[in-house]
Design an enzyme around this catalytic site. Structure first.
Site, PDB file in Angstrom:
ATOM      1  N   ASP A 232     -61.362  11.462 -64.278  1.00 62.28           N
ATOM      2  CA  ASP A 232     -61.119  12.389 -65.377  1.00 62.28           C
ATOM      3  C   ASP A 232     -59.784  12.060 -66.037  1.00 62.28           C
ATOM      4  O   ASP A 232     -58.895  11.476 -65.411  1.00 62.28           O
ATOM      5  CB  ASP A 232     -61.066  13.828 -64.857  1.00 62.28           C
ATOM      6  CG  ASP A 232     -62.429  14.308 -64.370  1.00 62.28           C
ATOM      7  OD1 ASP A 232     -63.445  13.729 -64.796  1.00 62.28           O
ATOM      8  OD2 ASP A 232     -62.457  15.258 -63.560  1.00 62.28           O
ATOM      9  N   TYR A 298     -60.318  11.679 -52.504  1.00 60.30           N
ATOM     10  CA  TYR A 298     -59.540  12.407 -53.504  1.00 60.30           C
ATOM     11  C   TYR A 298     -58.454  13.233 -52.827  1.00 60.30           C
ATOM     12  O   TYR A 298     -58.607  13.670 -51.698  1.00 60.30           O
ATOM     13  CB  TYR A 298     -60.441  13.375 -54.295  1.00 60.30           C
ATOM     14  CG  TYR A 298     -61.598  12.711 -54.985  1.00 60.30           C
ATOM     15  CD1 TYR A 298     -61.504  12.333 -56.313  1.00 60.30           C
ATOM     16  CD2 TYR A 298     -62.789  12.485 -54.293  1.00 60.30           C
ATOM     17  CE1 TYR A 298     -62.577  11.730 -56.951  1.00 60.30           C
ATOM     18  CE2 TYR A 298     -63.860  11.872 -54.928  1.00 60.30           C
ATOM     19  CZ  TYR A 298     -63.756  11.495 -56.252  1.00 60.30           C
ATOM     20  OH  TYR A 298     -64.802  10.902 -56.874  1.00 60.30           O
ATOM     21  N   TYR A 370     -69.289  15.637 -57.817  1.00 59.81           N
ATOM     22  CA  TYR A 370     -68.363  16.373 -58.686  1.00 59.81           C
ATOM     23  C   TYR A 370     -67.440  17.204 -57.803  1.00 59.81           C
ATOM     24  O   TYR A 370     -67.866  18.187 -57.200  1.00 59.81           O
ATOM     25  CB  TYR A 370     -69.127  17.281 -59.656  1.00 59.81           C
ATOM     26  CG  TYR A 370     -69.968  16.509 -60.647  1.00 59.81           C
ATOM     27  CD1 TYR A 370     -69.374  15.835 -61.705  1.00 59.81           C
ATOM     28  CD2 TYR A 370     -71.351  16.451 -60.521  1.00 59.81           C
ATOM     29  CE1 TYR A 370     -70.140  15.117 -62.617  1.00 59.81           C
ATOM     30  CE2 TYR A 370     -72.126  15.746 -61.423  1.00 59.81           C
ATOM     31  CZ  TYR A 370     -71.513  15.075 -62.470  1.00 59.81           C
ATOM     32  OH  TYR A 370     -72.260  14.374 -63.368  1.00 59.81           O
TER      33      TYR A 370
END
Ligand SMILES: [Zn+2]
Ligand SMILES: [Zn+2]
Length: 414
Positions: A232, A298, A370
């Protein structure tokens, strides 16, 4: 085999056009010599009336319409078209008028053996040799730096220059730049008041920051940026970085010092974007990169607005680990992705810290997961989620990619 009246129907011919129809005559002869050999076999004497009827100067040939006489002219056009580019290999192609080609086929069919050479092939070969002799660069069929297509009817050269492909890894520390250039919606890249006449929605991108010194050094016409996936805009790309291939189109200079240019990228964009492991690669790497998927790890900062204990947070995180979740396409991306429910494996969720309602988590998950929705639950569209498991409202405030697990590639399954 040779019928004089059939040859005469197409006269006058240049020696090349006559000889070209008889590929099997003679050994090691070029088409002109072969033409002479044919005249010899027909016992046509030089200077005789018959010879004058049959054979013309190349410029007056009715079969090739004088194209053979233009070989040195075509060579000069090609050399001129190459003049701006540093190339070390080339290939010649020609576009020849249809009428000339069909007349040649008709002529060669008269002799039925189908061993003749095509006019285009003689042109390509002899122009190629001639360019090689002048420039000393290699004529190469397979993957040359330059392909020059000569339109013989208009004396125009269409030049294709092979793109340069440079692979590397990038890190992104600036959480305001997109991966690639993003044309302004209002003007579609032309430039308008809304975008300050830049044509871009964002002033910089990973692409523009990395490509800039490469486009200057190579004097290319355009650059394209092929990333192995993307993060993103507001996510950093940390760890070993993300693989990319930078494509430079129509480069005038192919001899680039990648280490030097890479260093310039890194000095100019300190704390924003860095590039490493730069190397030249073949075009095929672009598709390989696009088809590679891997697990990712992440780092996320999550705000949790309900009062919960660190123990229940850890318990929820543990229950999410090694779990296959079902994710329906988030509404934020549903305008560009099909509305589907996708199963995704969450490998692990680790709680690094939990202070004043802010948790830092490290999450490893299958490609295409996601993460924001895995945390928030996306109003029940992701099941289970961290929010559902700890029964508290959760929101990702900061999301960074820590690592792409390229060494442990998984099967591509969507
Ligand atoms: Zn000719
Ligand atoms: Zn605009």
């Amino acid at each position: 085999m040779l019928e004089l009246n059939k040859i005469e129907e197409f006269a006058p011919l240049c020696l090349s056009c006559l000889g070209r129809a008889f590929g099997k005559v003679g050994f090691g002869l070029d088409n002109r010599e072969r033409g002479l050999e044919i005249l010899n076999q027909l016992e046509i004497k030089e200077g005789s009336n018959l010879q004058e009827r049959l054979i013309a100067q190349e410029i007056d040939c009715s079969l090739c319409d004088g194209l053979i006489s233009e070989i040195s002219n075509f060579r000069d056009l090609v050399i001129d078209s190459f003049s701006d580019f540093s190339i070390s290999s080339f290939k010649i192609g020609t576009v020849v008028d249809k009428d000339i080609l069909s007349r040649e086929i008709e002529f060669q069919l008269q002799f039925g053996e189908n061993t003749g050479e095509a006019l285009k092939s003689q042109l390509n070969r002899e122009i190629g040799i001639s360019v090689y002799k002048k420039l000393g660069i290699e004529a190469k069929m397979d993957n040359p730096d330059a392909v020059a297509i000569i339109d013989t009817g208009y004396d125009i050269v269409n030049l294709e220059i092979k793109s340069l492909f440079i692979e590397g890894n990038y890190n992104k520390y600036d959480r305001t730049v997109p991966q690639t250039r993003w044309p302004c919606h209002s003007c579609r890249g032309v430039g308008c008041a809304k975008c300050n006449n830049t044509g871009q929605l964002y002033p910089d991108s990973v692409q523009s920051l990395i490509a800039h010194p490469f486009t200057i050094e190579s004097s290319c016409s355009e650059d394209l940026f092929h990333g192995m996936g993307r993060e993103d805009i507001d996510a950093a790309m940390l760890g070993d970085g993300r693989p990319f291939v930078l494509e430079l189109r129509m480069p005038k200079n192919r001899d680039l010092d990648l280490q030097k240019i890479g260093k310039k990228v890194n000095v100019d964009n300190k704390d924003r974007v860095q590039a490493s492991e730069l190397k030249f690669v073949p075009r095929s790497r672009v598709a390989e990169l696009k088809n590679t998927v891997c697990d990712k790890t992440y780092r996320v900062d999550v705000s949790i607005s309900d009062e919960i204990s660190i123990e229940s947070l850890k318990k929820g995180a543990q229950r999410l680990s090694s779990t296959v979740i079902e994710q329906r396409t988030p509404t934020r991306v549903s305008h560009r992705r099909a509305d589907l429910v996708r199963p995704r494996l969450v490998n692990s969720v680790d709680v690094v810290s939990f202070v004043d309602g802010m948790a830092e988590l490290v999450i490893r998950a299958q490609h295409g997961t996601y993460i924001r929705e895995l945390v928030s639950g996306d109003d029940g569209r992701t099941v289970p989620s961290l929010a559902s498991l700890i029964d508290a409202k959760c929101k990702v405030e900061v999301l960074d990619v820590l690592n792409l697990h390229l060494q442990e590639k998984e099967e591509k399954n969507d």
